[in-house]
Structure formats: C-alpha cells, structure tokens
Design an enzyme around this catalytic site. Structure first.
Site, PDB file in Angstrom:
ATOM      1  N   ILE A 127      -4.547 -14.774  -0.482  1.00  0.00           N
ATOM      2  CA  ILE A 127      -3.850 -13.621   0.391  1.00  0.00           C
ATOM      3  C   ILE A 127      -4.150 -12.680  -0.101  1.00  0.00           C
ATOM      4  CG2 ILE A 127      -1.485 -12.468   0.390  1.00  0.00           C
ATOM      5  CD1 ILE A 127      -0.097 -14.262  -1.276  1.00  0.00           C
ATOM      6  N   PRO A 132     -11.927  -3.005  -1.259  1.00  0.00           N
ATOM      7  CA  PRO A 132     -12.167  -2.236  -2.169  1.00  0.00           C
ATOM      8  C   PRO A 132     -12.072  -1.286  -2.290  1.00  0.00           C
ATOM      9  CG  PRO A 132     -14.274  -3.812  -1.061  1.00  0.00           C
ATOM     10  CD  PRO A 132     -13.315  -4.145  -0.712  1.00  0.00           C
ATOM     11  N   SER A 136      -2.987   0.113  -3.714  1.00  0.00           N
ATOM     12  CA  SER A 136      -2.020  -0.143  -4.109  1.00  0.00           C
ATOM     13  C   SER A 136      -1.018   0.589  -2.287  1.00  0.00           C
ATOM     14  CB  SER A 136      -1.669   1.286  -4.805  1.00  0.00           C
ATOM     15  OG  SER A 136      -2.732   0.669  -5.735  1.00  0.00           O
ATOM     16  N   ILE A 161      -9.804 -11.460  -4.693  1.00  0.00           N
ATOM     17  CA  ILE A 161      -8.087 -12.514  -4.001  1.00  0.00           C
ATOM     18  C   ILE A 161      -8.415 -13.673  -4.877  1.00  0.00           C
ATOM     19  CG2 ILE A 161      -8.308 -13.828  -1.926  1.00  0.00           C
ATOM     20  CD1 ILE A 161      -7.222 -10.372  -1.499  1.00  0.00           C
ATOM     21  N   GLU A 248       7.768 -12.296  -4.982  1.00  0.00           N
ATOM     22  CA  GLU A 248       6.195 -12.454  -5.569  1.00  0.00           C
ATOM     23  C   GLU A 248       6.481 -10.558  -6.959  1.00  0.00           C
ATOM     24  OE1 GLU A 248       3.156 -10.756  -3.653  1.00  0.00           O
ATOM     25  OE2 GLU A 248       1.947 -10.590  -5.332  1.00  0.00           O
ATOM     26  N   GLN A 342      -0.647  -9.184 -33.929  1.00  0.00           N
ATOM     27  CA  GLN A 342      -1.156  -8.468 -35.399  1.00  0.00           C
ATOM     28  C   GLN A 342      -1.520  -9.447 -36.070  1.00  0.00           C
ATOM     29  OE1 GLN A 342      -2.671  -5.904 -35.259  1.00  0.00           O
ATOM     30  NE2 GLN A 342      -2.687  -5.151 -37.582  1.00  0.00           N
ATOM     31  N   GLY A 370       1.084  -4.806  -6.979  1.00  0.00           N
ATOM     32  CA  GLY A 370       2.042  -4.047  -7.411  1.00  0.00           C
ATOM     33  C   GLY A 370       1.509  -2.651  -8.151  1.00  0.00           C
TER      34      GLY A 370
HETATM   35  C1  LIG Z   1      -6.829 -11.123 -11.355  1.00  0.00           C
HETATM   36  C2  LIG Z   1      -6.216 -10.436 -10.230  1.00  0.00           C
HETATM   37  C3  LIG Z   1      -5.500 -10.914  -9.118  1.00  0.00           C
HETATM   38  C4  LIG Z   1      -5.148 -10.271  -7.723  1.00  0.00           C
HETATM   39  N1  LIG Z   1      -5.323 -11.265  -6.908  1.00  0.00           N
HETATM   40  C5  LIG Z   1      -4.696 -10.501  -5.706  1.00  0.00           C
HETATM   41  C6  LIG Z   1      -3.992 -11.316  -4.744  1.00  0.00           C
HETATM   42  O1  LIG Z   1      -4.263 -12.561  -4.758  1.00  0.00           O
HETATM   43  N2  LIG Z   1      -4.409 -10.744  -3.523  1.00  0.00           N
HETATM   44  C7  LIG Z   1      -4.822  -9.520  -2.871  1.00  0.00           C
HETATM   45  O2  LIG Z   1      -4.414  -8.942  -2.205  1.00  0.00           O
HETATM   46  N3  LIG Z   1      -5.058  -8.667  -4.144  1.00  0.00           N
HETATM   47  C8  LIG Z   1      -5.134  -8.917  -5.250  1.00  0.00           C
HETATM   48  N4  LIG Z   1      -4.978  -8.467  -6.634  1.00  0.00           N
HETATM   49  C9  LIG Z   1      -5.083  -7.326  -6.478  1.00  0.00           C
HETATM   50  C10 LIG Z   1      -3.871  -6.152  -7.233  1.00  0.00           C
HETATM   51  O3  LIG Z   1      -3.155  -6.451  -6.123  1.00  0.00           O
HETATM   52  C11 LIG Z   1      -4.917  -4.683  -6.630  1.00  0.00           C
HETATM   53  O4  LIG Z   1      -5.657  -4.334  -7.316  1.00  0.00           O
HETATM   54  C12 LIG Z   1      -3.939  -3.655  -7.177  1.00  0.00           C
HETATM   55  O5  LIG Z   1      -2.413  -3.901  -5.755  1.00  0.00           O
HETATM   56  C13 LIG Z   1      -4.203  -2.389  -7.549  1.00  0.00           C
HETATM   57  O6  LIG Z   1      -4.960  -2.029  -6.058  1.00  0.00           O
HETATM   58  P1  LIG Z   1      -6.219  -1.183  -6.872  1.00  0.00           P
HETATM   59  O7  LIG Z   1      -6.557  -2.172  -7.803  1.00  0.00           O
HETATM   60  O8  LIG Z   1      -6.891  -1.106  -5.870  1.00  0.00           O
HETATM   61  O9  LIG Z   1      -5.217   0.011  -7.922  1.00  0.00           O
HETATM   62  P2  LIG Z   1      -5.927   1.807  -6.914  1.00  0.00           P
HETATM   63  O10 LIG Z   1      -4.958   1.520  -5.292  1.00  0.00           O
HETATM   64  O11 LIG Z   1      -7.012   2.479  -6.570  1.00  0.00           O
HETATM   65  O12 LIG Z   1      -4.757   2.282  -8.236  1.00  0.00           O
HETATM   66  C14 LIG Z   1      -5.320   2.221  -9.575  1.00  0.00           C
HETATM   67  C15 LIG Z   1      -4.215   3.032 -10.318  1.00  0.00           C
HETATM   68  O13 LIG Z   1      -3.902   4.311  -8.951  1.00  0.00           O
HETATM   69  C16 LIG Z   1      -3.002   4.455 -10.054  1.00  0.00           C
HETATM   70  N5  LIG Z   1      -1.653   4.807  -8.877  1.00  0.00           N
HETATM   71  C17 LIG Z   1      -1.814   4.466  -7.494  1.00  0.00           C
HETATM   72  N6  LIG Z   1      -1.250   5.140  -6.879  1.00  0.00           N
HETATM   73  C18 LIG Z   1      -0.201   5.598  -7.045  1.00  0.00           C
HETATM   74  C19 LIG Z   1       1.271   5.697  -6.649  1.00  0.00           C
HETATM   75  N7  LIG Z   1       1.057   6.126  -5.832  1.00  0.00           N
HETATM   76  N8  LIG Z   1       1.592   6.675  -8.196  1.00  0.00           N
HETATM   77  C20 LIG Z   1       0.881   7.071  -9.156  1.00  0.00           C
HETATM   78  N9  LIG Z   1       0.194   5.583  -9.856  1.00  0.00           N
HETATM   79  C21 LIG Z   1      -0.559   5.995  -9.088  1.00  0.00           C
HETATM   80  C22 LIG Z   1      -2.115   3.200 -10.802  1.00  0.00           C
HETATM   81  O14 LIG Z   1      -2.398   3.236 -12.489  1.00  0.00           O
HETATM   82  C23 LIG Z   1      -2.937   2.375 -10.170  1.00  0.00           C
HETATM   83  O15 LIG Z   1      -2.632   1.132 -11.088  1.00  0.00           O
HETATM   84  C24 LIG Z   1      -5.956  -8.423  -7.112  1.00  0.00           C
HETATM   85  C25 LIG Z   1      -5.751  -8.031  -8.853  1.00  0.00           C
HETATM   86  C26 LIG Z   1      -6.342  -8.730 -10.326  1.00  0.00           C
HETATM   87  C27 LIG Z   1      -6.829  -8.081 -10.972  1.00  0.00           C
END
Ligand SMILES: Cc1cc2nc3c(=O)[nH]c(=O)nc-3n(C[C@H](O)[C@H](O)[C@H](O)COP(=O)(O)OP(=O)(O)OC[C@H]3O[C@@H](n4cnc5c(N)ncnc54)[C@H](O)[C@@H]3O)c2cc1C
Length: 383
Positions: A127, A132, A136, A161, A248, A342, A370
């Site tokens: 999915i 980049p 969220s 992904i 999910e 620990q 999320g």
């Molecule tokens: C191992 C792994 C597997 C993954 N697999 C998939 C996949 O298969 N498909 C896919 O599409 N994605 C995947 N992801 C992506 C994952 O869903 C996103 O990393 C996640 O949704 C957070 O988005 P971001 O990394 O862009 O963080 P950002 O959106 O940049 O957010 C960073 C931080 O800011 C804070 N934040 C953001 N918005 C708010 C808010 N409204 N209120 C308060 N705090 C906030 C939170 O602390 C958050 O952790 C994967 C990620 C990892 C690490």
C-alpha cells in the site's frame, strides 16, 4: 505465550482447532526462516505461498473470492500466533488490508481478478500512501493520476512502503482532481509492479523489523488502464481509506497485546533461571513487584484487545475504539517491552535474544498506521 489461565471470550472450539494448526505451521514452517529473512531484508515468496495454503492471509474473506469463509477472529488468531513465535518479517497484514480494500470498494471484476491470488499468496501486495513530503496529512499527497483516454498516467514518489521490494501489486493513493479541496480529489489505484514507469527505490535501513523490505517507490509517467481505479469512480479514495483504517489500527493493537504477553512470559522464565547474588533474579522483591505491575498491564491490554476483536467480529468496531486501542496498546507495548528487557541485563541488548528484537521491532508501532498523536486527535473528536 498466552496469559496463563485466561481464555479470550471470542475463542470457541473451531478457533481452538484453527489456532493449533496455525501454531504448528508457524513454528515448523516459518519460524526457522526468520533469522535468514532478517539478514536478507525480505521474506521468501515460498513462505507466502505456504501461508496462503494454510488460509492465513485472508481467512475472513468469502470463499467465492478465495478466502476461507472465516471471521476477523480467525485473522486475529493468525496475527497472535505469528507474534507469539516472533515472526515479524512476513508482511501478511498488508495483504489482509489490501484484500479488504478490494472486497469492500472494488468492482466485481477487480475482486475476481485479484482476491483469489492475494489469498493464495501468489500475489504479494503493498500500500503506497506515504510520500517523502507527507505521511500523517494524507490530504497533502502530491502523486497525481491524470486521465488520458481510457488510461491514467501516474506520477509521483512514495516512501516507507512495506513489501516494497517483493510486491506484485501496489495500491496507490493519488490525486485525480488537482483542483478539488481537501480529500475530494483523491483516488486509489491498483498498479501492477510490472507496469512501465513503476520503479522500486532503495530498501530502507531501519531501527527494527529488518526482515521487512520497507522501500521507496517511484511512478514516472506510469500508464495504467482505467479499470485499475478501485471501485471505478474517481474521488472516492479518501472514503475508501477511512473505511479500512480502523481495521489496520485494530490489527496493530492486537499485535501489541500479543507481543506484551510474549515479553512477560519470556521475562518470567528468564528471571527464574538467571542467578545473581546467590539467588534467582525473580527472588528480588523489585523484580516481583515490577513483574506484578507488568502482568496487570498485560492483562488489561489483553482484555482491551479482546474487546476490539469482538467488535470487529460483530461488525461494530468504530474508528474511536480502533484508534484508542492503537495508541493505548502500542504505548503500553513500548513500556512493557522496555521494562522486561531490563531484567535480561546485557543479554537483553543482544539481537539473538527475542526481547532485544521485540524492543527494536516494536518502536514503529507508535508511528505507523497513523502516529499515536493522530489517534489521540481522532479519539478527541469523539468527546
Ligand atoms: C517500518 C514502517 C513501515 C511503514 N509502512 C508503510 C506502508 O506500507 N505504506 C505507507 O503508505 N506508509 C507506511 N509507513 C509510513 C507511516 O505510516 C508514516 O511514517 C506515518 O503515518 C507518519 O507519517 P510521517 O512519517 O510522514 O510523519 P509526519 O506526518 O511528518 O509526522 C511526524 C510526527 O509529527 C507529529 N504530528 C504529525 N501530525 C500531528 C498532529 N496533527 N498532531 C500532533 N502531532 C502530529 C507526530 O508525532 C508524528 O509522529 C511505514 C513507516 C514505517 C516506519
């Protein structure tokens, strides 16, 4: 690894038999490969086919689409057994979600084309939502799909992904209407990874889950036929996503509860064996008090996860409960696994010990599906 003297209220004799067969299969056929998968940063296709044959990928899908006519409880059992065995490299959960996107939102033709192959493990899925520049805030995706005759041309890049190196199809979230405000211009596409213009990027180097091939993906003028649009109607993507997100999140919460049970069981066993200052570690009052607290947390988590499974089975799992479970259970998972580690002393920091793997593998549970802050927002809206 389940809590002693505890039986989930949603279990029955059919599920007991199913659990026994899945447990045997996981321990005999999957567990022995986990180390290799962690080293090679991906699982083997043969394991997907074997899991498909066991009916583990889409156990709750109607048999007319290749499923096993079970319920979400069957799926919960498979998730738990994989977790109890420490098998984290096989990203079956993604295919479960993709299967349900297609079942709930796809056209009949899409269901017949893809679901049997997903259920059998012949077709591995991923999915692609995250980019980049946005994770969220999914409304901010920049990948676009432009209609050209009876085709769509997809351009954009995705990252993080799961199953990125091994998937045969990708469900891609893209904007079909660049003018539409908010979520209205978003659509979902099923893209065959053999399509020209699709490119896999790097397999990313992560803190944990080394056996999952979390990757970048690029779509460069990737031309797909119009029947790849899920449901056949543009602009429905956000609604289709929202309908599946609770499941999910439920699956992440259920996995967290199972992992806490495993961490507790392994820690009790270790502290009974390991000696310091002439006695077993468990004989220190500090150990017993801490493990007593951990046991209470694990029991509360188990009952919370059971409520989620029951609601899922009944068809009454709502967004609020799923988000509450996701953030609360994964927050507890982080605390429990850290506290348990620990008691292993230096061995707890060695990757050959399951508790060390649980520590690094579980950190992401508070981020993906999320971020937990987003889950709190969702629950906050229900107040
Ligand atoms: C191992 C792994 C597997 C993954 N697999 C998939 C996949 O298969 N498909 C896919 O599409 N994605 C995947 N992801 C992506 C994952 O869903 C996103 O990393 C996640 O949704 C957070 O988005 P971001 O990394 O862009 O963080 P950002 O959106 O940049 O957010 C960073 C931080 O800011 C804070 N934040 C953001 N918005 C708010 C808010 N409204 N209120 C308060 N705090 C906030 C939170 O602390 C958050 O952790 C994967 C990620 C990892 C690490």
């Amino acid at each position: 690894m389940q809590l002693e003297n505890y039986r989930s209220p949603w279990m029955d004799s059919d599920l007991d038999a199913f659990r026994d067969s899945i447990r045997r299969f996981v321990r005999e056929q999957l567990m022995p490969h986990e180390d290799k998968w962690r080293e090679q940063h991906r699982s083997d296709r043969s394991a997907w086919l074997a899991a498909g044959e066991m009916g583990m990928i889409l156990p709750d899908m109607p048999s007319e689409y290749g499923g096993a006519d079970g319920t979400p409880a069957h799926y919960a059992v498979t998730l738990e057994e994989l977790t109890y065995a420490g098998v984290t490299s096989l990203g079956l959960g993604i295919s479960h979600i993709v299967g349900h996107y297609i079942l709930d939102s796809g056209t009949e033709e899409q269901k017949l084309k893809w679901l049997p192959k997903i259920a059998s493990g012949e077709c591995i899925t991923s999915i692609a939502m995250t980019e980049p520049g946005t994770g969220s805030d999914l409304q901010g995706v920049r990948t676009r799909a432009v209609k050209k005759g009876d085709k769509y041309v997809i351009s954009g890049s995705k990252t993080f992904i799961t199953n990125g190196q091994i998937s045969d199809i990708v469900v891609v979230i893209a904007k079909t209407d660049l003018e539409a405000k908010g979520s209205r211009g978003i659509s979902l596409f099923i893209v065959d990874t053999k399509t020209a213009g699709f490119q896999r990027g790097k397999c990313l180097d992560k803190v944990g889950l080394p056996g999952q091939d979390t990757s970048e993906m690029f779509f460069e003028e990737c031309e797909v036929s119009a029947d790849c649009l899920i449901g056949g109607v543009e602009g429905q993507g956000f609604i289709q996503l929202m309908q599946q997100l609770p499941y999910e999140r439920a699956q992440i919460g259920i996995g967290a509860a199972a992992q806490m049970e495993r961490a507790l069981a392994l820690t009790v066993e270790y502290t009974k064996e390991r000696k310091a200052f002439g006695k077993a570690i468990i004989d220190f009052q500090n150990t017993r008090f801490q493990l007593a607290e951990i046991k209470a947390t694990v029991t509360a988590s188990r009952t919370f996860a059971d409520l989620i499974v029951q609601r899922w089975v009944d068809g009454t799992l709502d967004t609020t409960l799923a988000s509450m479970g996701k953030f609360w259970l994964t927050d507890r998972q982080g605390e429990v696994v850290d506290r348990c580690l620990q008691f292993f002393g230096g061995f707890g920091y060695m990757n050959e010990y399951p508790i060390a793997r649980m520590f690094s593998d579980s950190r992401v549970a508070r981020i993906y599906g999320g971020a937990n802050e987003i889950q709190r927002e969702v629950v906050g809206r229900s107040l």
